[in-house]
Enzyme design. Structure first.
Site, PDB file in Angstrom:
ATOM      1  CG  HIS A   1     -27.254  71.190 156.786  1.00  0.00           C
ATOM      2  ND1 HIS A   1     -27.615  70.936 155.493  1.00  0.00           N
ATOM      3  CD2 HIS A   1     -26.075  70.558 156.989  1.00  0.00           C
ATOM      4  CE1 HIS A   1     -26.694  70.163 154.941  1.00  0.00           C
ATOM      5  NE2 HIS A   1     -25.743  69.924 155.816  1.00  0.00           N
TER       6      HIS A   1
ATOM      7  CG  ASP B   1     -19.949  69.587 161.754  1.00  0.00           C
ATOM      8  OD1 ASP B   1     -19.232  68.591 161.616  1.00  0.00           O
ATOM      9  OD2 ASP B   1     -20.310  70.294 160.802  1.00  0.00           O
TER      10      ASP B   1
HETATM   11  N1  ACO Z   1     -26.586  80.651 164.609  1.00  0.00           N
HETATM   12  C1  ACO Z   1     -27.406  81.716 164.558  1.00  0.00           C
HETATM   13  N2  ACO Z   1     -28.098  82.103 163.462  1.00  0.00           N
HETATM   14  C2  ACO Z   1     -27.923  81.351 162.346  1.00  0.00           C
HETATM   15  C3  ACO Z   1     -27.086  80.222 162.314  1.00  0.00           C
HETATM   16  C4  ACO Z   1     -26.410  79.865 163.510  1.00  0.00           C
HETATM   17  N3  ACO Z   1     -25.608  78.800 163.527  1.00  0.00           N
HETATM   18  N4  ACO Z   1     -27.117  79.684 161.075  1.00  0.00           N
HETATM   19  C5  ACO Z   1     -27.935  80.443 160.341  1.00  0.00           C
HETATM   20  N5  ACO Z   1     -28.451  81.459 161.108  1.00  0.00           N
HETATM   21  C6  ACO Z   1     -29.421  82.463 160.688  1.00  0.00           C
HETATM   22  C7  ACO Z   1     -28.781  83.519 159.791  1.00  0.00           C
HETATM   23  O1  ACO Z   1     -28.288  84.606 160.540  1.00  0.00           O
HETATM   24  C8  ACO Z   1     -29.954  83.880 158.902  1.00  0.00           C
HETATM   25  O2  ACO Z   1     -30.814  84.728 159.658  1.00  0.00           O
HETATM   26  P1  ACO Z   1     -31.615  85.943 158.926  1.00  0.00           P
HETATM   27  O3  ACO Z   1     -32.539  85.264 157.953  1.00  0.00           O
HETATM   28  O4  ACO Z   1     -32.304  86.669 160.013  1.00  0.00           O
HETATM   29  O5  ACO Z   1     -30.553  86.759 158.232  1.00  0.00           O
HETATM   30  C9  ACO Z   1     -30.684  82.565 158.695  1.00  0.00           C
HETATM   31  O6  ACO Z   1     -30.399  81.798 159.877  1.00  0.00           O
HETATM   32  C10 ACO Z   1     -30.258  81.810 157.442  1.00  0.00           C
HETATM   33  O7  ACO Z   1     -28.836  81.635 157.478  1.00  0.00           O
HETATM   34  P2  ACO Z   1     -27.898  81.501 156.165  1.00  0.00           P
HETATM   35  O8  ACO Z   1     -26.505  81.841 156.556  1.00  0.00           O
HETATM   36  O9  ACO Z   1     -28.519  82.273 155.054  1.00  0.00           O
HETATM   37  O10 ACO Z   1     -28.051  79.953 155.839  1.00  0.00           O
HETATM   38  P3  ACO Z   1     -27.093  79.119 154.868  1.00  0.00           P
HETATM   39  O11 ACO Z   1     -27.919  77.981 154.371  1.00  0.00           O
HETATM   40  O12 ACO Z   1     -26.432  79.973 153.857  1.00  0.00           O
HETATM   41  O13 ACO Z   1     -25.938  78.588 155.859  1.00  0.00           O
HETATM   42  C11 ACO Z   1     -24.715  77.303 157.419  1.00  0.00           C
HETATM   43  C12 ACO Z   1     -25.869  77.322 156.399  1.00  0.00           C
HETATM   44  C13 ACO Z   1     -23.419  77.815 156.754  1.00  0.00           C
HETATM   45  C14 ACO Z   1     -24.482  75.860 157.860  1.00  0.00           C
HETATM   46  C15 ACO Z   1     -25.090  78.193 158.636  1.00  0.00           C
HETATM   47  O14 ACO Z   1     -26.270  77.703 159.248  1.00  0.00           O
HETATM   48  C16 ACO Z   1     -23.955  78.304 159.664  1.00  0.00           C
HETATM   49  O15 ACO Z   1     -23.077  79.141 159.513  1.00  0.00           O
HETATM   50  N6  ACO Z   1     -23.973  77.434 160.728  1.00  0.00           N
HETATM   51  C17 ACO Z   1     -22.899  77.414 161.725  1.00  0.00           C
HETATM   52  C18 ACO Z   1     -21.693  76.638 161.200  1.00  0.00           C
HETATM   53  C19 ACO Z   1     -21.927  75.157 161.123  1.00  0.00           C
HETATM   54  O16 ACO Z   1     -22.424  74.527 162.072  1.00  0.00           O
HETATM   55  N7  ACO Z   1     -21.557  74.554 159.973  1.00  0.00           N
HETATM   56  C20 ACO Z   1     -21.653  73.106 159.746  1.00  0.00           C
HETATM   57  C21 ACO Z   1     -22.682  72.790 158.716  1.00  0.00           C
HETATM   58  S1  ACO Z   1     -22.883  71.053 158.546  1.00  0.00           S
HETATM   59  C22 ACO Z   1     -21.581  70.568 157.582  1.00  0.00           C
HETATM   60  O17 ACO Z   1     -21.010  71.267 156.810  1.00  0.00           O
HETATM   61  C23 ACO Z   1     -21.188  69.184 157.734  1.00  0.00           C
END
Ligand code: ACO
Length: 426
Positions: free
Chosen positions: A315, A372
């Protein structure tokens, strides 16, 4: 004396001062609204990770502590002790209703849940396999043509009525979108049923409104299902300046109709990085297929060269447990006991949760199960069709969007949203 932050341009040695603004809770904010005028430069913040786009007194999140409050009240208290409609009243009116206010609000919403006959024709124009989110977003936009009043934002009664109307009608539009997607006749709202029960009724009833009854004579909407869905609505009701709410505020900033702004919010929510994740969680659990395959997919999620991400994890704001996820986990355990559920999907989900919570990759990046992750599993247990998971998020969030729309309109500092760019072209 005001606190300020001084920024020095090391190219020119010029320094500039900006006011520090203090919140009632949370981090302080540097007011950079005069940054361009003072420095001739823009600030660069893709994804707005360091930007506060407005002032607000609706919802507070402390991502480090895993805290969420609506109008100052903890989400746990609201989810455990209050109905979703009381939470809607709270968001719109800044205080919880008394018994009479609560009953009046409930009754009005029941009466407003019907759709204009003209709108019914629109549903029939969609292809039979249309995703309910596509129909829901379009029909909400179309609603603006039935209520094309230029709102007087100084008239509180007028915009409160506009808010109650959209909150009441969204579940009906969502249910109709679903019925159309399976080729089933529409079921009109039943004003003898509560907000949440009525939604389940419109999804499940047979033509003419009859419900299948079990051997005890109960129709197949159980109290525990209504309570679970009501809690899900409450947990989704608002979440400060997330992607869809920011979209609603941006559309509001141009002066467009509020229902068009909500429609844009619905579209923004659909993406799988946002509200669409609850549907993707289930698709992913099905793809993983069995508990034995979980380790393989966890390895894929950790591989920087693989685009695979664990849906329902991570998140932008919560870097500790998401309090909504915590509440849903408790609800999931309760449903598991009371309904004696132990599906294959639940077993896979629980194995993923167990591994990820103990794995260095996830711990280091502060990736926890989000709302979610559990809502997808719970809605599956409640036999809600997967295509309705994100529409259910929409039903819960509509009150948040419209409350934020009102706040934007009432704020004398609101301006059209118009960011700039760092041009790198020819
Ligand atoms: N699985 C594996 N790795 C992940 C995940 C995941 N679900 N989410 C983030 N990471 C990793 C990224 O690869 C990144 O790693 P790195 O630093 O080695 O490159 C690090 O964690 C940071 O990730 P970002 O994408 O920069 O984080 P951001 O804050 O931009 O994204 C988000 C947040 C979009 C929710 C992301 O965690 C994601 O895509 N999650 C999966 C989709 C999801 O569950 N969305 C619902 C969110 S809740 C809502 O909207 C109600």
């Amino acid at each position: 004396m005001k606190d300020t932050m001084t920024i020095v341009n090391n190219r020119t040695n010029e320094s500039y001062e900006f006011d520090i603004l203090d919140p009632t809770r949370g981090p302080s904010v540097v007011d950079i609204s005069s940054f361009y005028a003072k420095t001739g430069m823009f600030t660069y913040d893709p994804g707005y990770t360091s930007t506060a786009s407005c002032t607000s007194d609706i919802t507070f999140i402390d991502g480090a502590k895993g805290e969420l409050r609506y109008r100052g009240i903890e989400i746990e208290k609201l989810a455990n002790k209050h109905s979703y409609l009381d939470v809607c009243y709270l968001l719109l009116n800044s205080e919880l209703p008394n018994k009479e206010q609560s009953e009046d609000f409930d009754l009005e919403l029941r009466h407003r849940s019907f759709l204009h006959e003209g709108l019914m024709n629109l549903f029939r124009a969609f292809p039979s396999n249309a995703h309910p989110m596509a129909t829901l977003s379009s029909a909400t936009s179309a609603l603006s043509s039935f209520y094309y009043d230029h709102l007087d934002i100084k008239n509180e009664a007028e915009y409160q009525e506009m808010a109650r109307r959209i909150i009441a009608k969204i579940p009906t539009i969502a249910a109709f979108a679903y019925r159309h997607s399976i080729g089933a006749p529409f079921i009109q709202p039943d004003i003898d049923r509560s907000f949440t029960e009525n939604f389940l009724y419109m999804l499940r009833a047979y033509p003419g409104g009859k419900m299948h009854r079990n051997i005890n004579g109960e129709d197949h909407i159980r109290e525990i299902e209504i309570k679970a869905l009501d809690t899900i609505f409450t947990l989704h009701a608002d979440h400060e300046q997330n992607a869809s709410t920011t979209t609603v505020r941006n559309v509001a900033s141009t002066g467009a109709h509020p229902y068009v702004a909500i429609s844009a919010g619905i579209s923004a929510l659909w993406g799988r990085a946002h509200g669409g994740a609850n549907e993707s969680v289930i698709a992913q659990l099905k793809m993983i297929g069995s508990v034995e395959n979980v380790d393989k997919f966890i390895e894929r999620a950790k591989d920087p060269n693989d685009e695979f991400r664990l849906m329902g994890f991570g998140h932008r704001v919560y870097k500790n447990f998401d309090p909504r996820a915590k509440a849903l986990k408790a609800l999931q355990d309760q449903l598991k006991n009371e309904l004696q559920l132990d599906s294959k999907l639940m077993q896979i989900a629980s194995r993923i949760e167990q591994i990820a919570l103990n794995d260095e990759y996830f711990i280091q990046r502060k990736l926890y199960p989000n709302i979610d992750f559990y809502s997808g599993v719970i809605l599956t247990a409640l036999k809600i069709p997967t295509s309705m998971f994100t529409p259910i998020f929409v039903i819960g969030r509509t009150v948040g969007w419209i409350t934020q729309w009102i706040e934007f309109k009432k704020d004398p500092k609101s301006k059209i949203a118009r960011p700039r760019q760092l041009y790198i072209g020819k």
